[in-house]
Design an enzyme around this catalytic site. Sequence first.
Site, PDB file in Angstrom:
ATOM      1  N   GLU A  58       0.519  -0.788  -0.208  1.00  0.00           N
ATOM      2  CA  GLU A  58      -0.067  -0.065  -0.073  1.00  0.00           C
ATOM      3  C   GLU A  58       0.479   1.699  -0.260  1.00  0.00           C
ATOM      4  O   GLU A  58       0.798   2.480  -0.397  1.00  0.00           O
ATOM      5  CB  GLU A  58      -0.949   0.009   1.494  1.00  0.00           C
ATOM      6  CG  GLU A  58      -2.106   1.019   0.985  1.00  0.00           C
ATOM      7  CD  GLU A  58      -2.650   1.242   2.603  1.00  0.00           C
ATOM      8  OE1 GLU A  58      -1.948   1.299   3.259  1.00  0.00           O
ATOM      9  OE2 GLU A  58      -4.139   1.564   2.641  1.00  0.00           O
ATOM     10  N   TRP A  80      -8.400  -2.143  -0.209  1.00  0.00           N
ATOM     11  CA  TRP A  80      -8.806  -1.326  -0.858  1.00  0.00           C
ATOM     12  C   TRP A  80     -10.188  -2.091  -1.863  1.00  0.00           C
ATOM     13  O   TRP A  80     -10.477  -1.175  -2.791  1.00  0.00           O
ATOM     14  CB  TRP A  80      -8.023  -0.547  -1.533  1.00  0.00           C
ATOM     15  CG  TRP A  80      -7.468   0.638  -0.293  1.00  0.00           C
ATOM     16  CD1 TRP A  80      -6.102   0.374   0.382  1.00  0.00           C
ATOM     17  CD2 TRP A  80      -7.661   1.729  -0.173  1.00  0.00           C
ATOM     18  NE1 TRP A  80      -5.704   1.523   1.067  1.00  0.00           N
ATOM     19  CE2 TRP A  80      -7.364   2.254   1.129  1.00  0.00           C
ATOM     20  CE3 TRP A  80      -8.875   2.740  -0.359  1.00  0.00           C
ATOM     21  CZ2 TRP A  80      -7.765   3.560   1.511  1.00  0.00           C
ATOM     22  CZ3 TRP A  80      -9.251   3.815   0.760  1.00  0.00           C
ATOM     23  CH2 TRP A  80      -8.730   3.945   1.488  1.00  0.00           C
ATOM     24  N   TYR A  94      -5.319   9.339  -1.413  1.00  0.00           N
ATOM     25  CA  TYR A  94      -3.605   9.359  -0.547  1.00  0.00           C
ATOM     26  C   TYR A  94      -3.032   9.587  -1.965  1.00  0.00           C
ATOM     27  O   TYR A  94      -1.825  10.994  -2.143  1.00  0.00           O
ATOM     28  CB  TYR A  94      -2.832   8.625   0.054  1.00  0.00           C
ATOM     29  CG  TYR A  94      -4.030   8.627   1.650  1.00  0.00           C
ATOM     30  CD1 TYR A  94      -3.650   8.925   2.573  1.00  0.00           C
ATOM     31  CD2 TYR A  94      -5.177   7.427   1.599  1.00  0.00           C
ATOM     32  CE1 TYR A  94      -4.441   8.805   3.397  1.00  0.00           C
ATOM     33  CE2 TYR A  94      -5.883   7.035   2.414  1.00  0.00           C
ATOM     34  CZ  TYR A  94      -5.667   7.313   3.848  1.00  0.00           C
ATOM     35  OH  TYR A  94      -6.368   7.807   4.362  1.00  0.00           O
ATOM     36  N   CYS A 159      -8.087   9.733   6.059  1.00  0.00           N
ATOM     37  CA  CYS A 159      -7.878   9.268   7.507  1.00  0.00           C
ATOM     38  C   CYS A 159      -6.494   9.520   7.830  1.00  0.00           C
ATOM     39  O   CYS A 159      -6.680  10.818   9.229  1.00  0.00           O
ATOM     40  CB  CYS A 159      -8.655   7.477   8.195  1.00  0.00           C
ATOM     41  SG  CYS A 159      -9.832   7.036   8.114  1.00  0.00           S
ATOM     42  N   ARG A 179      -7.495  11.584  11.334  1.00  0.00           N
ATOM     43  CA  ARG A 179      -8.497  11.476  12.615  1.00  0.00           C
ATOM     44  C   ARG A 179      -9.359  11.020  12.594  1.00  0.00           C
ATOM     45  O   ARG A 179     -10.615  11.173  13.806  1.00  0.00           O
ATOM     46  CB  ARG A 179      -9.868  12.694  11.048  1.00  0.00           C
ATOM     47  CG  ARG A 179     -10.118  11.594  10.220  1.00  0.00           C
ATOM     48  CD  ARG A 179     -10.555  13.512   9.142  1.00  0.00           C
ATOM     49  NE  ARG A 179     -11.002  11.971   8.390  1.00  0.00           N
ATOM     50  CZ  ARG A 179     -11.692  10.737   8.132  1.00  0.00           C
ATOM     51  NH1 ARG A 179     -12.944  10.992   9.646  1.00  0.00           N
ATOM     52  NH2 ARG A 179     -11.875   9.984   7.340  1.00  0.00           N
ATOM     53  N   ASP A 182      -9.418   2.972  13.205  1.00  0.00           N
ATOM     54  CA  ASP A 182     -10.487   1.889  13.169  1.00  0.00           C
ATOM     55  C   ASP A 182      -9.173   1.256  14.297  1.00  0.00           C
ATOM     56  O   ASP A 182      -7.953   0.168  13.740  1.00  0.00           O
ATOM     57  CB  ASP A 182     -10.524   1.468  12.097  1.00  0.00           C
ATOM     58  CG  ASP A 182     -11.050  -0.346  12.506  1.00  0.00           C
ATOM     59  OD1 ASP A 182     -10.757  -0.978  13.397  1.00  0.00           O
ATOM     60  OD2 ASP A 182     -11.432  -0.645  11.139  1.00  0.00           O
TER      61      ASP A 182
HETATM   62  N1  MHF Z   1     -13.191   0.368   8.618  1.00  0.00           N
HETATM   63  C1  MHF Z   1     -12.489   0.627   8.008  1.00  0.00           C
HETATM   64  N2  MHF Z   1     -11.165   0.205   8.123  1.00  0.00           N
HETATM   65  C2  MHF Z   1      -9.688   0.689   7.959  1.00  0.00           C
HETATM   66  O1  MHF Z   1      -8.781   0.461   9.184  1.00  0.00           O
HETATM   67  C3  MHF Z   1     -10.149   1.035   6.595  1.00  0.00           C
HETATM   68  C4  MHF Z   1     -10.653   1.396   5.775  1.00  0.00           C
HETATM   69  N3  MHF Z   1     -11.884   1.008   6.782  1.00  0.00           N
HETATM   70  N4  MHF Z   1     -10.583   1.463   4.956  1.00  0.00           N
HETATM   71  C5  MHF Z   1      -9.927   2.191   3.853  1.00  0.00           C
HETATM   72  C6  MHF Z   1      -8.808   1.458   4.842  1.00  0.00           C
HETATM   73  C7  MHF Z   1      -8.452   0.022   4.298  1.00  0.00           C
HETATM   74  N5  MHF Z   1      -7.794  -0.304   5.197  1.00  0.00           N
HETATM   75  C8  MHF Z   1      -8.234  -1.610   5.675  1.00  0.00           C
HETATM   76  C9  MHF Z   1      -8.496  -2.721   4.675  1.00  0.00           C
HETATM   77  C10 MHF Z   1      -8.670  -4.322   5.727  1.00  0.00           C
HETATM   78  C11 MHF Z   1      -7.988  -4.166   6.246  1.00  0.00           C
HETATM   79  C12 MHF Z   1      -7.907  -5.696   7.155  1.00  0.00           C
HETATM   80  O2  MHF Z   1      -8.830  -6.428   6.564  1.00  0.00           O
HETATM   81  N6  MHF Z   1      -7.021  -6.706   7.408  1.00  0.00           N
HETATM   82  C13 MHF Z   1      -6.643  -8.164   7.709  1.00  0.00           C
HETATM   83  C14 MHF Z   1      -6.128  -8.847   6.337  1.00  0.00           C
HETATM   84  C15 MHF Z   1      -5.949  -8.839   5.508  1.00  0.00           C
HETATM   85  C16 MHF Z   1      -5.261  -9.033   4.193  1.00  0.00           C
HETATM   86  O3  MHF Z   1      -5.169 -10.547   4.921  1.00  0.00           O
HETATM   87  O4  MHF Z   1      -5.903  -9.519   3.189  1.00  0.00           O
HETATM   88  C17 MHF Z   1      -5.866  -7.829   9.401  1.00  0.00           C
HETATM   89  O5  MHF Z   1      -6.339  -8.815   9.780  1.00  0.00           O
HETATM   90  O6  MHF Z   1      -4.932  -6.657   9.210  1.00  0.00           O
HETATM   91  C18 MHF Z   1      -6.815  -3.248   6.835  1.00  0.00           C
HETATM   92  C19 MHF Z   1      -6.652  -2.154   6.673  1.00  0.00           C
HETATM   93  C20 MHF Z   1      -7.359   1.006   5.710  1.00  0.00           C
HETATM   94  N7  MHF Z   1      -8.443   1.371   5.473  1.00  0.00           N
HETATM   95  O1  LIG Z   2      -5.602   4.316   7.124  1.00  0.00           O
HETATM   96  C1  LIG Z   2      -7.102   3.782   7.471  1.00  0.00           C
HETATM   97  C2  LIG Z   2      -7.577   4.479   7.066  1.00  0.00           C
HETATM   98  C3  LIG Z   2      -9.463   4.222   7.414  1.00  0.00           C
HETATM   99  N1  LIG Z   2      -9.370   3.627   8.787  1.00  0.00           N
HETATM  100  C4  LIG Z   2     -10.753   3.826   9.219  1.00  0.00           C
HETATM  101  C5  LIG Z   2     -11.450   4.429  10.503  1.00  0.00           C
HETATM  102  C6  LIG Z   2     -12.659   4.831   9.764  1.00  0.00           C
HETATM  103  O2  LIG Z   2     -12.509   3.945  11.193  1.00  0.00           O
HETATM  104  C7  LIG Z   2     -12.823   4.317   8.766  1.00  0.00           C
HETATM  105  C8  LIG Z   2     -13.683   5.386   7.957  1.00  0.00           C
HETATM  106  O3  LIG Z   2     -14.645   5.927   8.582  1.00  0.00           O
HETATM  107  P1  LIG Z   2     -15.050   7.865   8.223  1.00  0.00           P
HETATM  108  O4  LIG Z   2     -16.309   7.449   8.752  1.00  0.00           O
HETATM  109  O5  LIG Z   2     -14.566   8.505   6.566  1.00  0.00           O
HETATM  110  O6  LIG Z   2     -14.239   8.220   9.973  1.00  0.00           O
HETATM  111  O7  LIG Z   2     -11.645   3.607   7.829  1.00  0.00           O
HETATM  112  C9  LIG Z   2      -8.304   3.721   9.201  1.00  0.00           C
HETATM  113  O8  LIG Z   2      -8.251   3.548  10.669  1.00  0.00           O
HETATM  114  N2  LIG Z   2      -6.779   3.722   8.401  1.00  0.00           N
END
Ligand code: MHF
Ligand SMILES: O=c1ccn([C@H]2C[C@H](O)[C@@H](COP(=O)(O)O)O2)c(=O)[nH]1
Length: 279
Positions: A58, A80, A94, A159, A179, A182
């Site tokens: 990423e 993503w 980004y 974020c 800002r 998660d």
């Molecule tokens: N709710 C939410 N949380 C996020 O962290 C987040 C978003 N949305 N939207 C945009 C990006 C995408 N990002 C992500 C998305 C998925 C994982 C995730 O599922 N991670 C898993 C492993 C995934 C895999 O092995 O393919 C993990 O266990 O960390 C982590 C960050 C961070 N961001």
């Molecule tokens: O890099 C990242 C991207 C996204 N997030 C999380 C934070 C929130 O849970 C969602 C975004 O929702 P908003 O309503 O836009 O705040 O994705 C993250 O932790 N890290």
Amino acid sequence: MQVYLDLLRDVITNGRDRLDRTGVGTRSVFGRQLRFDLTVGFPLLTTKRLYFKGVAGELLWFLSGDTNVNWLQAQGIHIWDEWATETGALGPIYGAQWRAWPTPDGRLIDQLAELVDAIRTRPYSRRLVVTAWNPADLPREELSPQDNVRAGRMALAPCHCLFQFQVAEGRLSCQLYQRSADLFLGVPFNIASYALLTHLIAQQCDLEPGEFIHTFGDLHLYLNHLTPDIVYAQLERTPRPLPRLILKRRPPTLFDYDFEDIEIQGYDPHPAIRAPIAV
Ligand SMILES: Nc1nc(=O)c2c([nH]1)NC[C@@H]1CN(c3ccc(C(=O)N[C@@H](CCC(=O)O)C(=O)O)cc3)CN21
Ligand SMILES: O=c1ccn([C@H]2C[C@H](O)[C@@H](COP(=O)(O)O)O2)c(=O)[nH]1
């Protein structure tokens, strides 16, 4: 990474339950900070296996200025996918803001190239800032990510939206303002990503990495992560020694790194913990 487990407990104990855009619901606090001394090890979570290939991929993708998931998917990285349109587009997220921020008079500002140049030439500067928060390109919160992209906007508002560097005694430190965070899924990713970025920029500027300071706005746990097999399972685990990051080559610029240049040594985490992502 005991500080991460302490932060999980802080949010569980002190958080307020709130509705959120995704409809999942969160427990959240407002305003927290973690500090990582990058000289003692690389801050990769050890209380669950973190998907480091996804982190590195990423970051390389952001650095290339790309905002389409096709390249990530070709590397087997699917983090993503949920936010992209059928053609893979995410709008000006980004990569676009970092490398090609549009100005009113039609120029494009390469914030990262300018940052590296500024660190090299004015290491005392207090203006070593990069921002992805471009109000002109923000999504409308009531529309889906895909409808925002079709309207020329970002799929998601940034974020990790602003970061600043400081040089002191030959060391490069980075502070991020996030800002919205998660804590279970995104934050471990974001910590590793900015720690890696700090190592790469330090190498390019002939500096050693110093500290990574992670400052949070709305820091939350999604309610569907507050279960015995997800958050509480992780809290049962004991942190292990941090791995080390090895950069195997010094490419000509910040934009020439590849997966093969980046190696993690001595990573011995507890097993992965799967969790549902809020879209
Ligand atoms: N709710 C939410 N949380 C996020 O962290 C987040 C978003 N949305 N939207 C945009 C990006 C995408 N990002 C992500 C998305 C998925 C994982 C995730 O599922 N991670 C898993 C492993 C995934 C895999 O092995 O393919 C993990 O266990 O960390 C982590 C960050 C961070 N961001
Ligand atoms: O890099 C990242 C991207 C996204 N997030 C999380 C934070 C929130 O849970 C969602 C975004 O929702 P908003 O309503 O836009 O705040 O994705 C993250 O932790 N890290």
